[in-house]
Write a protein that holds these residues in place. Structure first.
Motif, PDB file in Angstrom:
ATOM      1  N   GLY A  53      24.209  34.289 -44.686  1.00 19.39           N
ATOM      2  CA  GLY A  53      25.140  34.997 -43.804  1.00 19.39           C
ATOM      3  C   GLY A  53      24.487  35.486 -42.524  1.00 19.39           C
ATOM      4  N   GLY A  54      23.173  35.321 -42.402  1.00 17.32           N
ATOM      5  CA  GLY A  54      22.472  35.781 -41.193  1.00 17.32           C
ATOM      6  C   GLY A  54      22.440  37.292 -41.074  1.00 17.32           C
ATOM      7  N   SER A  55      22.566  37.981 -42.226  1.00 19.46           N
ATOM      8  CA  SER A  55      22.636  39.444 -42.168  1.00 19.46           C
ATOM      9  C   SER A  55      21.292  40.105 -42.437  1.00 19.46           C
ATOM     10  N   ASN A  56      20.257  39.296 -42.565  1.00 20.71           N
ATOM     11  CA  ASN A  56      18.936  39.884 -42.824  1.00 20.71           C
ATOM     12  C   ASN A  56      17.882  39.154 -42.004  1.00 20.71           C
ATOM     13  N   ILE A  57      18.271  38.767 -40.798  1.00 22.35           N
ATOM     14  CA  ILE A  57      17.356  37.970 -39.977  1.00 22.35           C
ATOM     15  C   ILE A  57      17.335  38.473 -38.540  1.00 22.35           C
ATOM     16  N   LEU A  58      16.143  38.408 -37.951  1.00 24.86           N
ATOM     17  CA  LEU A  58      15.997  38.741 -36.527  1.00 24.86           C
ATOM     18  C   LEU A  58      15.408  37.526 -35.821  1.00 24.86           C
ATOM     19  N   PHE A  59      16.165  36.957 -34.902  1.00 22.89           N
ATOM     20  CA  PHE A  59      15.649  35.845 -34.098  1.00 22.89           C
ATOM     21  C   PHE A  59      14.940  36.419 -32.879  1.00 22.89           C
ATOM     22  N   THR A  60      13.649  36.123 -32.755  1.00 17.17           N
ATOM     23  CA  THR A  60      12.920  36.634 -31.584  1.00 17.17           C
ATOM     24  C   THR A  60      12.775  35.559 -30.504  1.00 17.17           C
ATOM     25  N   GLY A  61      13.343  34.398 -30.755  1.00 12.29           N
ATOM     26  CA  GLY A  61      13.295  33.324 -29.754  1.00 12.29           C
ATOM     27  C   GLY A  61      14.102  32.161 -30.290  1.00 12.29           C
ATOM     28  N   ASP A  62      14.087  31.045 -29.570  1.00  5.79           N
ATOM     29  CA  ASP A  62      14.807  29.860 -30.033  1.00  5.79           C
ATOM     30  C   ASP A  62      14.095  29.272 -31.248  1.00  5.79           C
ATOM     31  N   PHE A  63      14.837  28.542 -32.056  1.00  2.00           N
ATOM     32  CA  PHE A  63      14.258  27.937 -33.246  1.00  2.00           C
ATOM     33  C   PHE A  63      14.129  26.432 -33.022  1.00  2.00           C
ATOM     34  N   ASP A  64      12.892  25.968 -32.979  1.00  2.00           N
ATOM     35  CA  ASP A  64      12.628  24.571 -32.643  1.00  2.00           C
ATOM     36  C   ASP A  64      12.617  23.698 -33.906  1.00  2.00           C
ATOM     37  N   ARG A  86      30.658  35.359 -67.950  1.00  2.00           N
ATOM     38  CA  ARG A  86      29.565  34.828 -67.125  1.00  2.00           C
ATOM     39  C   ARG A  86      30.189  34.016 -66.018  1.00  2.00           C
ATOM     40  N   ILE A  87      29.896  34.393 -64.778  1.00  2.00           N
ATOM     41  CA  ILE A  87      30.493  33.664 -63.662  1.00  2.00           C
ATOM     42  C   ILE A  87      29.409  33.007 -62.817  1.00  2.00           C
ATOM     43  N   LYS A  88      29.763  31.809 -62.381  1.00  2.00           N
ATOM     44  CA  LYS A  88      28.851  31.069 -61.512  1.00  2.00           C
ATOM     45  C   LYS A  88      29.475  31.092 -60.117  1.00  2.00           C
ATOM     46  N   ALA A  89      28.711  31.608 -59.160  1.00  2.00           N
ATOM     47  CA  ALA A  89      29.222  31.657 -57.785  1.00  2.00           C
ATOM     48  C   ALA A  89      28.305  30.818 -56.924  1.00  2.00           C
ATOM     49  N   TYR A  90      28.904  29.995 -56.066  1.00  2.00           N
ATOM     50  CA  TYR A  90      28.104  29.113 -55.199  1.00  2.00           C
ATOM     51  C   TYR A  90      27.547  29.903 -54.014  1.00  2.00           C
ATOM     52  N   SER A  91      26.403  29.419 -53.528  1.00  2.00           N
ATOM     53  CA  SER A  91      25.596  30.232 -52.627  1.00  2.00           C
ATOM     54  C   SER A  91      26.219  30.536 -51.271  1.00  2.00           C
ATOM     55  N   GLY A  92      27.204  29.730 -50.841  1.00  2.00           N
ATOM     56  CA  GLY A  92      27.804  29.996 -49.531  1.00  2.00           C
ATOM     57  C   GLY A  92      28.960  30.976 -49.586  1.00  2.00           C
ATOM     58  N   GLU A  93      29.319  31.426 -50.788  1.00  2.00           N
ATOM     59  CA  GLU A  93      30.393  32.425 -50.899  1.00  2.00           C
ATOM     60  C   GLU A  93      29.942  33.735 -50.269  1.00  2.00           C
ATOM     61  N   ASN A  94      30.880  34.457 -49.678  1.00  2.00           N
ATOM     62  CA  ASN A  94      30.579  35.765 -49.117  1.00  2.00           C
ATOM     63  C   ASN A  94      30.362  36.756 -50.274  1.00  2.00           C
ATOM     64  N   LEU A 100      34.782  41.788 -54.657  1.00  2.00           N
ATOM     65  CA  LEU A 100      36.220  42.098 -54.712  1.00  2.00           C
ATOM     66  C   LEU A 100      36.916  41.287 -55.810  1.00  2.00           C
ATOM     67  N   HIS A 101      36.464  40.042 -55.982  1.00  2.00           N
ATOM     68  CA  HIS A 101      37.031  39.188 -57.038  1.00  2.00           C
ATOM     69  C   HIS A 101      36.739  39.804 -58.419  1.00  2.00           C
ATOM     70  N   ILE A 116      28.076  44.857 -49.170  1.00  2.00           N
ATOM     71  CA  ILE A 116      26.777  44.396 -48.656  1.00  2.00           C
ATOM     72  C   ILE A 116      27.053  43.093 -47.905  1.00  2.00           C
ATOM     73  N   PRO A 117      26.639  43.024 -46.641  1.00  2.00           N
ATOM     74  CA  PRO A 117      26.894  41.793 -45.893  1.00  2.00           C
ATOM     75  C   PRO A 117      26.062  40.635 -46.450  1.00  2.00           C
TER      76      PRO A 117
END
Ligand code: EPU
Length: 340
Positions: A53-64, A86-94, A100-101, A116-117
């Motif tokens: 989700g990009g919620s724990n990242i800091l870009f300090t420049g372009d990514f090559d 037991r529930i299986k949730a795929y990694s791209g789910e929010n 909430l589900h 939590i983002p």
């Protein structure tokens, strides 16, 4: 069919709202797509980074290199009896949508982790935690694909090597595995509700809740988080910028003689965890602003981008804070966010 985009703006892909560009970006919405990507020259010719989700990242420049945007979707029940599911949730789910589900079905266990983002796949990566609950308590297993071989591997909870905001995926096996799904064990009755942490009891009282439920705890946590954490959709941020440091009990006792109110949470009988937010506030950084970036006025552990700030500016701010805390308390703060 995988599609690789070139020279992509990452602004929409990080909650700090930092403008940076990636040389390549590829969205992966199935395990088969990832395996196809692993065989492609673009994957093998340069650097890659797996982005949730990009919620724990800091870009300090372009990514090559190649950004792999995780987009696998789905939530399935893999087993249940009258007590547990037991529930299986795929990694791209929010992540919050998954919470909430669970809450809507009265499945207990992750309600304290409301709002939590980020994505499901990032949850085991850094063992997300809040209000007395860590995801490691609920994870049964994590399904992955090894990047070097394309082979599937299931990690048991123990094999994930969970610690405070840590896992094997962040340390020893960093960048080696792609997390495709997470299997959680939740309760269907006799929920072990965690109602005592921080502001939860007073919030439940304000809400006139006498008998807490999975739903009311989730609502209380949402209320608390909204009251002191900035919404990334409004003000760019990545939650806690630093981890809460663990110090020796002897150092803590010395500090206590000068700062009577210093909070601390015992880790074991030699070590104690001190809230970084408190240390930063004591150094008078809370609420400070330098141009477009600053320290959140309601929670000193959160660095914010008021708009137009650069990753470099956030990084410099964080270094100033680290220097101030080191000088005043002789404590080193370590970033919790990934700095790229
Ligand atoms: N405090 C201050 N000043 C501040 C902030 C906090 O004095 O500006 C003090 C509080 O008064 C309290 C203590 O620090 O005594 C702890 O504060 P809080 O309960 O707000 O939690 P935290 O330790 O600052 C951690 C997590 C958060 C999580 C909360 C609630 C880390 C790095 N952060 O913050 O997680 O939501 O507990 O459980 O462990 C995140 O990881 O991104 C995150 C937001």
């Amino acid at each position: 069919m995988i599609k690789v985009e070139e020279n992509v703006s990452l602004k929409e892909y990080n909650t700090f709202g930092i403008e940076a560009r990636a040389k390549y970006l590829c969205r992966i919405s199935s395990e088969a797509e990832l395996i196809a990507l692993l065989k492609s020259p673009i994957f093998n010719e340069g650097e890659h980074y797996i982005l949730g989700g990009g919620s724990n990242i800091l870009f300090t420049g372009d990514f090559d290199g190649l950004m792999i945007k995780v987009d696998l979707k789905g939530i399935e029940i893999v087993a249940e009896d009258e007590r547990e599911v037991r529930i299986k949730a795929y990694s791209g789910e929010n992540w919050h949508q998954l919470v909430l589900h669970a809450v809507a079905n009265d499945w207990g266990g992750i309600e304290n982790l409301s709002l939590i983002p980020g994505t499901v796949g990032a949850a085991p990566m850094q063992n997300i935690g809040a209000y007395g609950v860590e995801i490691k308590n609920l994870i049964e297993s994590v399904d992955t694909i090894e990047l070097a071989t394309g082979l599937f591997r299931t990690f048991t909870n123990e094999e994930c090597g969970f610690g405070y905001r840590e896992s094997v995926f962040k340390k020893e096996l960093r960048k080696k595995y792609f997390i495709s799904s997470v299997t959680l064990r939740l309760t269907k009755k006799n929920h072990q509700l965690n109602t005592s942490y921080g502001a939860i009891p007073e919030t439940l009282k304000e809400m006139h809740v006498t008998i807490p439920t999975v739903k009311s705890i989730s609502e209380a946590v949402i209320k608390i988080r909204r009251s002191k954490l900035p919404d990334p959709a409004v003000i760019g941020n990545a939650g806690s910028f630093f981890k809460n440091p663990t110090i020796r009990l002897t150092q803590y006792k010395n500090l206590q003689s000068e700062y009577v109110a210093i909070p601390g949470y015992p880790v074991d009988n030699q070590n104690i965890k001190v809230p970084a937010g408190w240390l930063i506030e004591q150094c008078e950084w809370k609420g400070k602003r330098i141009n477009n970036v600053g320290v959140h006025p309601k929670q000193a552990l959160v660095l914010v981008n008021y708009g137009g700030g650069t990753g470099e500016e956030i990084l410099q701010l964080s270094e100033k804070i680290q220097a101030a805390v080191l000088e005043k308390f002789d404590i080193t703060l370590t970033p919790e966010v990934n700095i790229l």
